[in-house]
Write an enzyme that holds these catalytic residues in place. Structure first.
Site, PDB file in Angstrom:
ATOM      1  N   HIS A  88      40.363  60.604  42.854  1.00 42.79           N
ATOM      2  CA  HIS A  88      40.874  61.857  42.281  1.00 42.79           C
ATOM      3  C   HIS A  88      42.233  61.573  41.662  1.00 42.79           C
ATOM      4  O   HIS A  88      43.198  61.270  42.377  1.00 42.79           O
ATOM      5  CB  HIS A  88      40.978  62.917  43.387  1.00 42.79           C
ATOM      6  CG  HIS A  88      41.460  64.256  42.907  1.00 42.79           C
ATOM      7  ND1 HIS A  88      41.481  65.368  43.715  1.00 42.79           N
ATOM      8  CD2 HIS A  88      41.939  64.666  41.718  1.00 42.79           C
ATOM      9  CE1 HIS A  88      41.939  66.408  43.030  1.00 42.79           C
ATOM     10  NE2 HIS A  88      42.234  66.006  41.821  1.00 42.79           N
ATOM     11  N   HIS A  97      44.615  52.397  29.045  1.00 45.66           N
ATOM     12  CA  HIS A  97      43.615  51.376  28.709  1.00 45.66           C
ATOM     13  C   HIS A  97      43.379  50.397  29.865  1.00 45.66           C
ATOM     14  O   HIS A  97      44.282  50.081  30.634  1.00 45.66           O
ATOM     15  CB  HIS A  97      44.071  50.587  27.472  1.00 45.66           C
ATOM     16  CG  HIS A  97      45.350  49.837  27.716  1.00 45.66           C
ATOM     17  ND1 HIS A  97      45.378  48.580  28.245  1.00 45.66           N
ATOM     18  CD2 HIS A  97      46.643  50.213  27.558  1.00 45.66           C
ATOM     19  CE1 HIS A  97      46.620  48.177  28.376  1.00 45.66           C
ATOM     20  NE2 HIS A  97      47.421  49.166  27.976  1.00 45.66           N
TER      21      HIS A  97
HETATM   22  C1  COA Z   1      51.472  63.260  50.140  1.00 41.65           C
HETATM   23  C2  COA Z   1      50.816  64.479  50.786  1.00 41.65           C
HETATM   24  C3  COA Z   1      49.303  64.403  50.594  1.00 41.65           C
HETATM   25  C4  COA Z   1      51.185  64.404  52.249  1.00 41.65           C
HETATM   26  O1  COA Z   1      50.703  65.510  52.898  1.00 41.65           O
HETATM   27  P1  COA Z   1      50.807  65.574  54.509  1.00 41.65           P
HETATM   28  O2  COA Z   1      50.148  64.362  55.092  1.00 41.65           O
HETATM   29  O3  COA Z   1      50.300  66.916  54.921  1.00 41.65           O
HETATM   30  O4  COA Z   1      52.344  65.394  54.766  1.00 41.65           O
HETATM   31  P2  COA Z   1      53.420  66.467  55.312  1.00 41.65           P
HETATM   32  O5  COA Z   1      53.463  67.660  54.393  1.00 41.65           O
HETATM   33  O6  COA Z   1      53.135  66.682  56.766  1.00 41.65           O
HETATM   34  O7  COA Z   1      54.791  65.700  55.133  1.00 41.65           O
HETATM   35  C5  COA Z   1      55.157  64.586  55.971  1.00 41.65           C
HETATM   36  C6  COA Z   1      56.536  64.136  55.532  1.00 41.65           C
HETATM   37  O8  COA Z   1      56.444  63.510  54.250  1.00 41.65           O
HETATM   38  C7  COA Z   1      57.253  64.228  53.272  1.00 41.65           C
HETATM   39  N1  COA Z   1      56.461  64.321  52.037  1.00 41.65           N
HETATM   40  C8  COA Z   1      55.231  64.856  51.915  1.00 41.65           C
HETATM   41  N2  COA Z   1      54.806  64.748  50.646  1.00 41.65           N
HETATM   42  C9  COA Z   1      55.793  64.140  49.974  1.00 41.65           C
HETATM   43  C10 COA Z   1      55.935  63.773  48.610  1.00 41.65           C
HETATM   44  N3  COA Z   1      54.953  63.988  47.723  1.00 41.65           N
HETATM   45  N4  COA Z   1      57.053  63.141  48.244  1.00 41.65           N
HETATM   46  C11 COA Z   1      58.043  62.908  49.152  1.00 41.65           C
HETATM   47  N5  COA Z   1      57.967  63.249  50.459  1.00 41.65           N
HETATM   48  C12 COA Z   1      56.858  63.849  50.860  1.00 41.65           C
HETATM   49  C13 COA Z   1      57.494  65.589  53.886  1.00 41.65           C
HETATM   50  O9  COA Z   1      58.684  66.155  53.413  1.00 41.65           O
HETATM   51  C14 COA Z   1      57.536  65.272  55.355  1.00 41.65           C
HETATM   52  O10 COA Z   1      58.800  64.713  55.649  1.00 41.65           O
HETATM   53  P3  COA Z   1      59.553  65.047  57.076  1.00 41.65           P
HETATM   54  O11 COA Z   1      58.637  64.464  58.122  1.00 41.65           O
HETATM   55  O12 COA Z   1      60.859  64.336  56.926  1.00 41.65           O
HETATM   56  O13 COA Z   1      59.637  66.525  57.152  1.00 41.65           O
HETATM   57  C15 COA Z   1      51.266  65.821  50.142  1.00 41.65           C
HETATM   58  O14 COA Z   1      52.567  66.169  50.441  1.00 41.65           O
HETATM   59  C16 COA Z   1      51.116  65.857  48.628  1.00 41.65           C
HETATM   60  O15 COA Z   1      51.829  65.222  47.871  1.00 41.65           O
HETATM   61  N6  COA Z   1      50.127  66.653  48.199  1.00 41.65           N
HETATM   62  C17 COA Z   1      49.785  66.852  46.827  1.00 41.65           C
HETATM   63  C18 COA Z   1      48.280  67.071  46.749  1.00 41.65           C
HETATM   64  C19 COA Z   1      47.790  67.137  45.334  1.00 41.65           C
HETATM   65  O16 COA Z   1      48.337  66.591  44.388  1.00 41.65           O
HETATM   66  N7  COA Z   1      46.691  67.825  45.181  1.00 41.65           N
HETATM   67  C20 COA Z   1      46.050  68.034  43.901  1.00 41.65           C
HETATM   68  C21 COA Z   1      45.552  69.436  43.822  1.00 41.65           C
HETATM   69  S1  COA Z   1      44.713  69.750  42.307  1.00 41.65           S
END
Ligand code: COA
Length: 211
Positions: free
Chosen positions: A142, A133
């Site tokens: 998104h 709410h």
């Molecule tokens: C947060 C996010 C966007 C970051 O992506 P990114 O910029 O490509 O980051 P990277 O994968 O290069 O990770 C960078 C660092 O952050 C960490 N990290 C990335 N996502 C994380 C998360 N959600 N929680 C904790 N740590 C995370 C990685 O382990 C990495 O750590 P390191 O440098 O110690 O190895 C991605 O991990 C994520 O959560 N994506 C989900 C997308 C989503 O929900 N999409 C919906 C589809 S319908």
């Protein structure tokens, strides 16, 4: 009567948007996409008709929805295309009669949008997300599958709350943020960037000139 719908973008997100429109008894005329060849079918019977630049051919007879997950791309295309926008709400979504849903939004299966929430135009409230709410969700945002926003949360424009992330009630998150999968935001966030972890911490800031 609802016009047939043109989807802008024919990738993975377009599949769920098309399915949603069909589940509501609507008709999907086809897809415009710059990367997929004409004739490619996003879903059986839903073909790519041409590139996005060809939208004017369909603007008189059809309504449109941007079926692309990227907040930034939805923002750009919404500004560029002069069309009538369609909102798609899945029949299993629970949307309060007291909520306001902006044009061009997609609300997926089993999502909940509770009383007095306001969802800005061209936003995605994805599968099973909970928008409690009095939330105010900025345009082009998104809220990803399974994300949970407590009551009276405010999200700025173009922010993505990733899969399974939580935002504590009464928290404000500025525009242009990404709150990573599984993160828990427990404090206001006023610097655009990517945040992750429990509690959510800044992973990387968005450069100021990145508009
Ligand atoms: C947060 C996010 C966007 C970051 O992506 P990114 O910029 O490509 O980051 P990277 O994968 O290069 O990770 C960078 C660092 O952050 C960490 N990290 C990335 N996502 C994380 C998360 N959600 N929680 C904790 N740590 C995370 C990685 O382990 C990495 O750590 P390191 O440098 O110690 O190895 C991605 O991990 C994520 O959560 N994506 C989900 C997308 C989503 O929900 N999409 C919906 C589809 S319908």
């Amino acid at each position: 009567m609802n016009k047939p719908v043109i989807l802008i973008g024919g990738g993975g997100h377009a599949k769920v948007v098309a399915d949603c429109i069909l589940s509501c008894g609507g008709c999907v005329a086809g897809v415009l996409d710059d990367r997929l060849p004409p004739g490619h079918e996003t879903l059986p019977g839903i073909p790519v008709l041409g590139s996005i630049a060809e939208y004017e051919k369909y603007a008189g007879d059809c309504s449109f929805i941007i079926a692309i997950g990227s907040c930034e791309v939805r923002r750009r295309l919404a500004g560029e295309l002069q069309v009538s926008w369609r909102t798609a709400i899945h029949p299993t979504a629970a949307v309060s009669r007291f909520a306001e849903i902006g044009e061009g939004c997609y609300i997926g299966p089993h999502a909940a949008v509770n009383a007095c929430a306001v969802i800005g135009a061209h936003s995605i409230i994805n599968t099973g997300a909970v928008v409690e709410h009095d939330n105010i969700i900025g345009a082009y945002s998104h809220i990803s599958p399974g994300a949970i926003l407590g009551g009276s949360v405010t999200i700025g424009e173009g922010t993505q709350i990733c899969m399974g992330a939580c935002v504590r009630n009464n928290i404000m998150i500025c525009g242009g943020c990404v709150i990573g999968a599984g993160a828990v935001a427990v404090k206001d966030i006023d610097i655009s960037g990517t945040y992750a972890g429990v509690p959510a911490k800044l992973l990387k800031q968005i450069p100021e000139n990145n508009t």
